[in-house]
Design a protein around this motif. Structure first.
Motif, mmCIF file in Angstrom:
data_model
loop_
_atom_site.group_PDB
_atom_site.id
_atom_site.type_symbol
_atom_site.label_atom_id
_atom_site.label_comp_id
_atom_site.label_asym_id
_atom_site.label_seq_id
_atom_site.Cartn_x
_atom_site.Cartn_y
_atom_site.Cartn_z
ATOM 1 N N ILE A 53 65.631 -73.010 -19.031
ATOM 2 C CA ILE A 53 67.002 -72.525 -19.241
ATOM 3 C C ILE A 53 67.442 -72.846 -20.664
ATOM 4 N N LYS A 54 67.069 -74.018 -21.174
ATOM 5 C CA LYS A 54 67.414 -74.362 -22.556
ATOM 6 C C LYS A 54 66.838 -73.327 -23.526
ATOM 7 N N GLN A 55 65.600 -72.947 -23.305
ATOM 8 C CA GLN A 55 64.968 -71.958 -24.182
ATOM 9 C C GLN A 55 65.652 -70.600 -24.058
ATOM 10 N N ILE A 56 66.084 -70.259 -22.873
ATOM 11 C CA ILE A 56 66.786 -68.983 -22.688
ATOM 12 C C ILE A 56 68.120 -68.999 -23.435
ATOM 13 N N ILE A 57 68.850 -70.098 -23.335
ATOM 14 C CA ILE A 57 70.120 -70.201 -24.065
ATOM 15 C C ILE A 57 69.873 -70.081 -25.568
ATOM 16 N N GLY A 58 68.877 -70.799 -26.071
ATOM 17 C CA GLY A 58 68.545 -70.710 -27.498
ATOM 18 C C GLY A 58 68.120 -69.315 -27.897
ATOM 19 N N HIS A 59 67.353 -68.654 -27.036
ATOM 20 C CA HIS A 59 66.909 -67.285 -27.311
ATOM 21 C C HIS A 59 68.096 -66.326 -27.367
ATOM 22 N N ILE A 60 69.025 -66.446 -26.431
ATOM 23 C CA ILE A 60 70.215 -65.584 -26.454
ATOM 24 C C ILE A 60 70.953 -65.769 -27.783
ATOM 25 N N THR A 61 71.072 -67.013 -28.223
ATOM 26 C CA THR A 61 71.762 -67.313 -29.475
ATOM 27 C C THR A 61 71.019 -66.724 -30.669
ATOM 28 N N ASP A 62 69.712 -66.946 -30.741
ATOM 29 C CA ASP A 62 68.913 -66.362 -31.833
ATOM 30 C C ASP A 62 69.048 -64.846 -31.854
ATOM 31 N N HIS A 63 68.946 -64.232 -30.689
ATOM 32 C CA HIS A 63 69.011 -62.773 -30.607
ATOM 33 C C HIS A 63 70.367 -62.256 -31.091
ATOM 34 N N GLU A 64 71.430 -62.945 -30.706
ATOM 35 C CA GLU A 64 72.752 -62.509 -31.162
ATOM 36 C C GLU A 64 72.880 -62.637 -32.674
ATOM 37 N N ARG A 65 72.336 -63.707 -33.241
ATOM 38 C CA ARG A 65 72.353 -63.862 -34.702
ATOM 39 C C ARG A 65 71.642 -62.683 -35.377
ATOM 40 N N ALA A 146 74.061 -53.461 -27.279
ATOM 41 C CA ALA A 146 72.728 -53.965 -26.943
ATOM 42 C C ALA A 146 72.692 -55.487 -27.030
ATOM 43 N N THR A 147 73.453 -56.062 -27.948
ATOM 44 C CA THR A 147 73.504 -57.513 -28.112
ATOM 45 C C THR A 147 74.066 -58.179 -26.862
ATOM 46 N N ILE A 148 75.206 -57.702 -26.394
ATOM 47 C CA ILE A 148 75.817 -58.325 -25.217
ATOM 48 C C ILE A 148 75.060 -57.911 -23.954
ATOM 49 N N GLY A 149 74.456 -56.727 -23.951
ATOM 50 C CA GLY A 149 73.625 -56.309 -22.826
ATOM 51 C C GLY A 149 72.406 -57.201 -22.667
ATOM 52 N N HIS A 150 71.872 -57.668 -23.768
ATOM 53 C CA HIS A 150 70.749 -58.610 -23.755
ATOM 54 C C HIS A 150 71.164 -59.892 -23.039
ATOM 55 N N GLU A 151 72.362 -60.379 -23.328
ATOM 56 C CA GLU A 151 72.851 -61.571 -22.631
ATOM 57 C C GLU A 151 73.025 -61.286 -21.139
ATOM 58 N N VAL A 152 73.585 -60.125 -20.806
ATOM 59 C CA VAL A 152 73.752 -59.746 -19.398
ATOM 60 C C VAL A 152 72.404 -59.810 -18.676
ATOM 61 N N HIS A 153 71.365 -59.281 -19.306
ATOM 62 C CA HIS A 153 70.022 -59.310 -18.720
ATOM 63 C C HIS A 153 69.586 -60.744 -18.429
ATOM 64 N N HIS A 154 69.698 -61.614 -19.422
ATOM 65 C CA HIS A 154 69.217 -62.982 -19.247
ATOM 66 C C HIS A 154 70.070 -63.778 -18.254
ATOM 67 N N ILE A 155 71.350 -63.558 -18.245
ATOM 68 C CA ILE A 155 72.202 -64.247 -17.272
ATOM 69 C C ILE A 155 71.852 -63.776 -15.859
ATOM 70 N N ASP A 156 71.601 -62.490 -15.684
ATOM 71 C CA ASP A 156 71.167 -61.978 -14.374
ATOM 72 C C ASP A 156 69.858 -62.646 -13.941
ATOM 73 N N MET A 157 68.911 -62.786 -14.878
ATOM 74 C CA MET A 157 67.636 -63.441 -14.561
ATOM 75 C C MET A 157 67.855 -64.918 -14.217
ATOM 76 N N LEU A 158 68.751 -65.579 -14.947
ATOM 77 C CA LEU A 158 69.049 -66.979 -14.636
ATOM 78 C C LEU A 158 69.574 -67.114 -13.206
ATOM 79 N N LYS A 159 70.492 -66.231 -12.849
ATOM 80 C CA LYS A 159 71.090 -66.290 -11.512
ATOM 81 C C LYS A 159 70.029 -66.045 -10.442
ATOM 82 N N TYR A 162 66.554 -68.866 -11.491
ATOM 83 C CA TYR A 162 66.741 -70.279 -11.818
ATOM 84 C C TYR A 162 67.855 -70.937 -11.010
ATOM 85 N N LEU A 163 68.906 -70.202 -10.723
ATOM 86 C CA LEU A 163 70.108 -70.820 -10.148
ATOM 87 C C LEU A 163 70.389 -70.383 -8.714
ATOM 88 N N SER A 164 69.460 -69.678 -8.098
ATOM 89 C CA SER A 164 69.715 -69.197 -6.728
ATOM 90 C C SER A 164 69.411 -70.253 -5.684
#
Length: 164
Positions: A53-65, A146-159, A162-164
């Motif tokens: 999950i830490k790597q996913i959060i970092g990846h979302i941040t890098d991608h947004e940058r 596409a930037t915020i859609g990328h986050e939507v994708h990863h948050i959906d995968m987390l749910k 990882y978090l189910s």
């Protein structure tokens, strides 16, 4: 859905399903979800070779940058075609797993605030300008979607994974 994850930008835009991208950028829902993740859970992987999950959060941040940098260039009428990037190389060469999850979330929030400030600075004309990154020509507004859609994708995968 018409697109798959392998299609990249069009897939992420399609994930929005007509939702207002600016509202998604300003929503605190995903940040609040991430803040609920414990340090122990943030280091967990659901399978060998998968990101934590830490790597996913970092990846979302890098991608947004990266994506807002692209949008900035195109909003300034820079027509240089920009290459893609290898997300695995970025994650493999990060320190995401060494950092506290709270620091990763703060970094995401800081990048998000800069993105929102950037969006506020754009005129309708600038949002309609186009540029090419990877293999797609998109408007500045589509890059933002596409930037915020990328986050939507990863948050959906987390749910789901990882978090189910």
């Amino acid at each position: 859905m018409q697109y798959s994850i392998n299609d990249g930008f069009p897939y992420y835009i399609e994930l929005l399903g007509g939702k207002d991208y600016y509202q998604l950028f300003t929503s605190k829902e995903n940040i609040n979800l991430l803040r609920s993740v414990t340090e122990e859970k943030a280091a967990w992987r659901y399978a060998p070779g998968k990101w934590s999950i830490k790597q996913i959060i970092g990846h979302i941040t890098d991608h947004e940058r990266i994506m807002t940098y692209r949008a900035l260039r195109f909003s300034r009428k820079d027509q240089t075609a920009l290459p893609g990037y290898d997300q695995n190389t970025f994650v493999d060469n990060s320190r995401f797993d060494e950092l506290p999850v709270s620091q990763l979330i703060t970094d995401l929030e800081n990048v998000r605030n800069a993105s929102i400030s950037f969006i506020h600075s754009l005129s309708k004309e600038q949002l309609a300008l186009t540029g090419t990154a990877w293999k797609y020509e998109l408007t500045v507004e589509e890059f933002l979607k596409a930037t915020i859609g990328h986050e939507v994708h990863h948050i959906d995968m987390l749910k789901k994974k990882y978090l189910s």
